[in-house]
Design a protein around this motif. Structure first.
Motif, PDB file in Angstrom:
ATOM      1  N   GLY A 309       0.210   6.689   2.010  1.00 18.12           N
ATOM      2  CA  GLY A 309      -1.310   6.044   2.429  1.00 18.12           C
ATOM      3  C   GLY A 309      -2.034   5.809   1.015  1.00 18.12           C
ATOM      4  N   VAL A 310      -2.066   6.625  -0.030  1.00 15.10           N
ATOM      5  CA  VAL A 310      -2.705   6.375  -1.184  1.00 15.10           C
ATOM      6  C   VAL A 310      -2.011   5.446  -1.829  1.00 15.10           C
ATOM      7  CG1 VAL A 310      -3.393   7.500  -3.353  1.00 15.10           C
ATOM      8  CG2 VAL A 310      -3.503   8.891  -1.462  1.00 15.10           C
ATOM      9  N   LEU A 311      -0.735   5.339  -1.930  1.00 15.10           N
ATOM     10  CA  LEU A 311       0.262   4.101  -2.701  1.00 15.10           C
ATOM     11  C   LEU A 311       0.043   3.047  -1.864  1.00 15.10           C
ATOM     12  CD1 LEU A 311       3.648   5.985  -3.137  1.00 15.10           C
ATOM     13  CD2 LEU A 311       1.913   5.448  -4.867  1.00 15.10           C
ATOM     14  N   MET A 312      -0.249   2.823  -0.769  1.00 19.19           N
ATOM     15  CA  MET A 312      -0.476   1.699   0.005  1.00 19.19           C
ATOM     16  C   MET A 312      -1.825   1.047  -0.485  1.00 19.19           C
ATOM     17  SD  MET A 312       1.111   1.212   3.784  1.00 19.19           S
ATOM     18  CE  MET A 312       0.277   2.469   4.539  1.00 19.19           C
ATOM     19  N   LEU A 313      -2.857   2.118  -0.417  1.00 21.54           N
ATOM     20  CA  LEU A 313      -4.139   1.561  -0.885  1.00 21.54           C
ATOM     21  C   LEU A 313      -3.985   0.941  -2.395  1.00 21.54           C
ATOM     22  CD1 LEU A 313      -6.320   4.244   0.223  1.00 21.54           C
ATOM     23  CD2 LEU A 313      -6.721   2.157   0.854  1.00 21.54           C
ATOM     24  N   LEU A 314      -3.506   1.661  -3.366  1.00 21.48           N
ATOM     25  CA  LEU A 314      -3.423   1.085  -4.523  1.00 21.48           C
ATOM     26  C   LEU A 314      -2.789  -0.043  -4.801  1.00 21.48           C
ATOM     27  CD1 LEU A 314      -2.579   4.492  -6.564  1.00 21.48           C
ATOM     28  CD2 LEU A 314      -4.692   3.501  -6.407  1.00 21.48           C
ATOM     29  N   PHE A 315      -1.424  -0.232  -4.277  1.00 13.97           N
ATOM     30  CA  PHE A 315      -0.792  -1.484  -4.474  1.00 13.97           C
ATOM     31  C   PHE A 315      -1.265  -2.738  -3.600  1.00 13.97           C
ATOM     32  CE2 PHE A 315       2.591   1.526  -6.133  1.00 13.97           C
ATOM     33  CZ  PHE A 315       2.868   0.792  -7.388  1.00 13.97           C
ATOM     34  N   GLY A 316      -1.803  -2.020  -2.244  1.00 10.73           N
ATOM     35  CA  GLY A 316      -2.179  -3.386  -1.356  1.00 10.73           C
ATOM     36  C   GLY A 316      -3.406  -3.895  -1.833  1.00 10.73           C
ATOM     37  N   PHE A 317      -4.396  -3.094  -2.365  1.00 16.31           N
ATOM     38  CA  PHE A 317      -5.676  -3.688  -2.845  1.00 16.31           C
ATOM     39  C   PHE A 317      -5.306  -4.648  -4.090  1.00 16.31           C
ATOM     40  CE2 PHE A 317      -8.029  -1.025   0.393  1.00 16.31           C
ATOM     41  CZ  PHE A 317      -8.784  -2.041   0.686  1.00 16.31           C
ATOM     42  N   TYR A 318      -4.381  -4.120  -4.821  1.00 17.34           N
ATOM     43  CA  TYR A 318      -3.882  -5.159  -5.936  1.00 17.34           C
ATOM     44  C   TYR A 318      -3.224  -6.330  -5.448  1.00 17.34           C
ATOM     45  CZ  TYR A 318      -1.832  -6.707 -10.342  1.00 17.34           C
ATOM     46  OH  TYR A 318      -1.425  -7.391 -11.394  1.00 17.34           O
ATOM     47  N   GLY A 319      -2.418  -6.014  -4.484  1.00 20.29           N
ATOM     48  CA  GLY A 319      -1.812  -7.353  -3.881  1.00 20.29           C
ATOM     49  C   GLY A 319      -3.039  -8.507  -3.239  1.00 20.29           C
ATOM     50  N   LEU A 320      -3.818  -7.749  -2.729  1.00 16.54           N
ATOM     51  CA  LEU A 320      -4.948  -8.520  -2.370  1.00 16.54           C
ATOM     52  C   LEU A 320      -5.678  -9.270  -3.375  1.00 16.54           C
ATOM     53  CD1 LEU A 320      -6.423  -9.392   0.354  1.00 16.54           C
ATOM     54  CD2 LEU A 320      -8.090  -7.471  -0.069  1.00 16.54           C
ATOM     55  N   TYR A 321      -5.695  -8.833  -4.478  1.00 16.29           N
ATOM     56  CA  TYR A 321      -6.457  -9.439  -5.574  1.00 16.29           C
ATOM     57  C   TYR A 321      -5.356 -10.523  -6.303  1.00 16.29           C
ATOM     58  CZ  TYR A 321      -7.033 -10.302 -10.616  1.00 16.29           C
ATOM     59  OH  TYR A 321      -7.467 -10.772 -12.052  1.00 16.29           O
ATOM     60  N   LEU A 362       0.291  -2.591   4.369  1.00 16.66           N
ATOM     61  CA  LEU A 362       1.588  -2.599   3.803  1.00 16.66           C
ATOM     62  C   LEU A 362       2.215  -3.765   3.487  1.00 16.66           C
ATOM     63  CD1 LEU A 362       4.030  -0.901   3.735  1.00 16.66           C
ATOM     64  CD2 LEU A 362       4.574  -1.268   6.007  1.00 16.66           C
ATOM     65  N   PRO A 363       2.017  -5.029   4.031  1.00 15.02           N
ATOM     66  CA  PRO A 363       2.498  -6.357   3.169  1.00 15.02           C
ATOM     67  C   PRO A 363       1.857  -6.435   1.858  1.00 15.02           C
ATOM     68  CG  PRO A 363       2.231  -6.457   5.483  1.00 15.02           C
ATOM     69  CD  PRO A 363       1.581  -5.429   5.148  1.00 15.02           C
ATOM     70  N   LEU A 364       0.635  -6.334   1.921  1.00 11.97           N
ATOM     71  CA  LEU A 364      -0.119  -6.516   0.583  1.00 11.97           C
ATOM     72  C   LEU A 364       0.368  -5.533  -0.525  1.00 11.97           C
ATOM     73  CD1 LEU A 364      -3.876  -6.745   1.868  1.00 11.97           C
ATOM     74  CD2 LEU A 364      -2.257  -8.576   0.827  1.00 11.97           C
ATOM     75  N   GLY A 365       0.776  -4.359  -0.041  1.00  7.34           N
ATOM     76  CA  GLY A 365       1.325  -3.287  -0.832  1.00  7.34           C
ATOM     77  C   GLY A 365       2.762  -3.873  -1.493  1.00  7.34           C
ATOM     78  N   VAL A 366       3.610  -4.459  -0.551  1.00  8.49           N
ATOM     79  CA  VAL A 366       4.625  -5.152  -1.240  1.00  8.49           C
ATOM     80  C   VAL A 366       4.397  -6.060  -2.149  1.00  8.49           C
ATOM     81  CG1 VAL A 366       6.687  -6.323  -0.359  1.00  8.49           C
ATOM     82  CG2 VAL A 366       5.958  -4.507   1.013  1.00  8.49           C
ATOM     83  N   ILE A 367       3.584  -6.996  -1.960  1.00 10.14           N
ATOM     84  CA  ILE A 367       3.243  -8.170  -2.676  1.00 10.14           C
ATOM     85  C   ILE A 367       2.608  -7.427  -4.153  1.00 10.14           C
ATOM     86  CG2 ILE A 367       1.470  -9.986  -3.080  1.00 10.14           C
ATOM     87  CD1 ILE A 367       1.605 -10.450  -0.338  1.00 10.14           C
ATOM     88  N   GLY A 368       1.711  -6.427  -3.957  1.00 10.12           N
ATOM     89  CA  GLY A 368       1.419  -5.858  -5.124  1.00 10.12           C
ATOM     90  C   GLY A 368       2.320  -5.177  -6.065  1.00 10.12           C
ATOM     91  N   LEU A 369       3.475  -4.493  -5.388  1.00  6.21           N
ATOM     92  CA  LEU A 369       4.302  -4.012  -6.047  1.00  6.21           C
ATOM     93  C   LEU A 369       5.196  -5.012  -6.755  1.00  6.21           C
ATOM     94  CD1 LEU A 369       5.884  -1.104  -6.810  1.00  6.21           C
ATOM     95  CD2 LEU A 369       7.069  -1.703  -4.501  1.00  6.21           C
ATOM     96  N   VAL A 370       5.576  -5.987  -6.178  1.00  7.31           N
ATOM     97  CA  VAL A 370       6.332  -6.920  -6.655  1.00  7.31           C
ATOM     98  C   VAL A 370       5.624  -7.686  -7.947  1.00  7.31           C
ATOM     99  CG1 VAL A 370       7.480  -9.174  -6.177  1.00  7.31           C
ATOM    100  CG2 VAL A 370       7.587  -7.607  -4.644  1.00  7.31           C
ATOM    101  N   ALA A 371       4.303  -7.932  -7.728  1.00  8.25           N
ATOM    102  CA  ALA A 371       3.427  -8.363  -8.866  1.00  8.25           C
ATOM    103  C   ALA A 371       3.496  -7.479 -10.132  1.00  8.25           C
ATOM    104  CB  ALA A 371       2.046  -8.766  -8.225  1.00  8.25           C
ATOM    105  N   VAL A 372       3.517  -6.232  -9.977  1.00 10.38           N
ATOM    106  CA  VAL A 372       3.424  -5.300 -10.943  1.00 10.38           C
ATOM    107  C   VAL A 372       4.644  -5.045 -11.656  1.00 10.38           C
ATOM    108  CG1 VAL A 372       3.378  -2.766 -11.548  1.00 10.38           C
ATOM    109  CG2 VAL A 372       1.662  -3.697  -9.990  1.00 10.38           C
ATOM    110  N   THR A 373       5.695  -5.257 -10.685  1.00  9.29           N
ATOM    111  CA  THR A 373       7.253  -5.398 -11.382  1.00  9.29           C
ATOM    112  C   THR A 373       7.365  -6.505 -12.235  1.00  9.29           C
ATOM    113  OG1 THR A 373       7.960  -4.221  -9.529  1.00  9.29           O
ATOM    114  CG2 THR A 373       9.775  -5.378 -10.850  1.00  9.29           C
ATOM    115  N   PHE A 374       6.794  -7.635 -11.704  1.00 12.68           N
ATOM    116  CA  PHE A 374       7.269  -8.940 -12.625  1.00 12.68           C
ATOM    117  C   PHE A 374       6.252  -9.174 -13.820  1.00 12.68           C
ATOM    118  CE2 PHE A 374       9.699 -10.406  -9.139  1.00 12.68           C
ATOM    119  CZ  PHE A 374      10.544 -11.221  -9.585  1.00 12.68           C
ATOM    120  N   ARG A 375       5.151  -8.348 -13.725  1.00 17.79           N
ATOM    121  CA  ARG A 375       4.144  -8.413 -14.724  1.00 17.79           C
ATOM    122  C   ARG A 375       4.661  -7.448 -15.982  1.00 17.79           C
ATOM    123  NH1 ARG A 375      -2.121  -7.643 -14.394  1.00 17.79           N
ATOM    124  NH2 ARG A 375      -2.023  -9.846 -14.417  1.00 17.79           N
TER     125      ARG A 375
END
Length: 394
Positions: A309-321, A362-375
């Motif tokens: 849940g915490v990981l989803m929050l971190l990556f999810g809100f970054y994905g929203l950004y 959860l989808p936003l978390g995936v987007i955020g994780l991919v964004a962090v990876t490519f960055r």
């Protein structure tokens, strides 16, 4: 897996199949009588399975099918704002997200709830870009169906209507919202009529708001269903409520409990405010007792869920950004506000977040994780595999 949690709709469905009609025992009354405590949609979806002897396993299969339909709908929604590869990752994450499966195994309308909310959010976004009478009618049907499933959509409906008006305050939007409201009322009208004929009182869908409001707002409330040890005030209220239940029906009793909760909030504003803050915290970060719906028999499972849940929050809100569509951002934030208000107004249940937040976080978390990876790989260059700006709605 056989269910170990039998929801209220299942119990009413069993009564119908047994020839007892739509009856249920309202808490504190001790009487099994005709009821409008439980909403009807999921009850009647279960009746054919039980009537033909297909059993609980068949209901679970129905729930899983609803869940897969919800995953596909959410994939279709987020595919507008991501590449095919990211979309596939989103669909995979949704399909294998264990809390969704656990809630689907219970005999409650959880997976159908996810599906209907996903369809609603998708349609809201489309209507904000290309409004049409057909779309407003579809939204009204969806709203009516959700009222017959879980009436907390009334809170969401107000927020969604405000969101639509924020982006377009034209007469057409006001007219479209009016069409949506009328259609939704038409969908629930047969059940409202049944309630009036049966109880000689107006009950739009169900009479359980007082029960839920009181559980979350009373002298020994904790922010969840579990209560603190009784005190003098709570024992006095319990005695008075039990006495009231002897001479009044379930609808009057529900109204009485609503008034008790309302009066407690008015008389204890600071305590109610602090309790609301605790509910918000529980909603987003978990509560001490996660509830029987998750079958957390081992502490490790609850701990793992909190970490995810915490990981989803971190990556999810970054994905929203990362998504550069303000309309989409605001819509998802409205969904999050809707889910949070349900918990803050009533009391926190694990499903409040799982069903309304996680399908989008959860989808936003995936987007955020991919964004962090490519960055990290491109050292700040533009992302080659992630499309963060909205494409035109198909």
């Amino acid at each position: 897996m056989h269910p170990v949690f039998f929801g209220e709709p299942y119990l009413v469905a069993k009564n119908i199949v047994a020839g007892l009609d739509y009856v249920f025992e309202y808490p504190l009354t001790g009487k099994v009588l005709p009821s409008c405590y439980v909403t009807p949609l999921y009850v009647y979806l279960q009746v054919p399975f039980l009537f033909f002897g297909l059993g609980e396993r068949s209901i679970q299969i129905m729930n899983v099918l609803f869940l897969q339909a919800a995953c596909f709908t959410l994939y279709h929604f987020f595919r507008r704002f991501s590449t095919a590869g990211v979309g596939l990752l989103i669909f995979t994450a949704l399909s294998f997200y264990i809390p969704f499966w656990i809630l689907s195994y219970t005999l409650d309308p959880n997976s159908l709830n996810i599906l209907l909310l996903a369809l609603t959010v998708d349609l809201l976004y489309v209507l904000s870009i290309n409004p049409s009478n057909r779309g407003w009618i579809q939204l009204g049907i969806l709203a009516g169906i959700q009222l017959l499933l879980r009436p907390d959509i009334l809170i969401g409906g107000v927020l969604f209507g405000g969101w639509l008006l924020f982006w377009n305050r034209s007469k057409n939007t006001w007219g479209g919202i009016a069409i949506t409201v009328l259609i939704s009322l038409a969908v629930v009208a047969p059940w409202t009529y049944r309630n009036y004929i049966t109880f000689h009182q107006f009950v739009l869908v169900s009479a359980n708001s007082g029960m839920n409001l009181y559980e979350g707002n009373n002298p020994v409330a904790t922010g969840e269903f579990r209560a603190n040890s009784p005190n003098a005030e709570s024992m006095k209220e319990f005695a008075e409520t039990s006495e009231y239940a002897k001479t009044h029906d379930a609808i009057d009793l529900d109204k009485y409990r609503f008034q008790l909760a309302e009066q407690w909030i008015i008389n204890h504003p600071s305590e109610a405010f602090m309790l609301d803050l605790k509910k918000v915290w529980y909603h987003w970060f978990g509560r001490p007792i996660m509830g029987e719906q998750f079958h957390y028999q081992y502490q490790g499972m609850a701990t793992a869920f909190r970490i995810v849940g915490v990981l989803m929050l971190l990556f999810g809100f970054y994905g929203l950004y990362c998504i550069k569509d303000n309309k989409l951002r605001s819509l998802i934030l409205v969904v999050f506000l809707y889910s949070t208000l349900v918990s803050a107004v009533f009391f926190v249940q694990s499903r409040h977040r799982i069903l309304k937040v996680d399908p989008f976080l959860l989808p936003l978390g995936v987007i955020g994780l991919v964004a962090v990876t490519f960055r990290s790989r491109s050292k700040g260059d533009t992302y080659r595999d992630l499309k963060v700006t909205a494409t035109k709605t198909q």
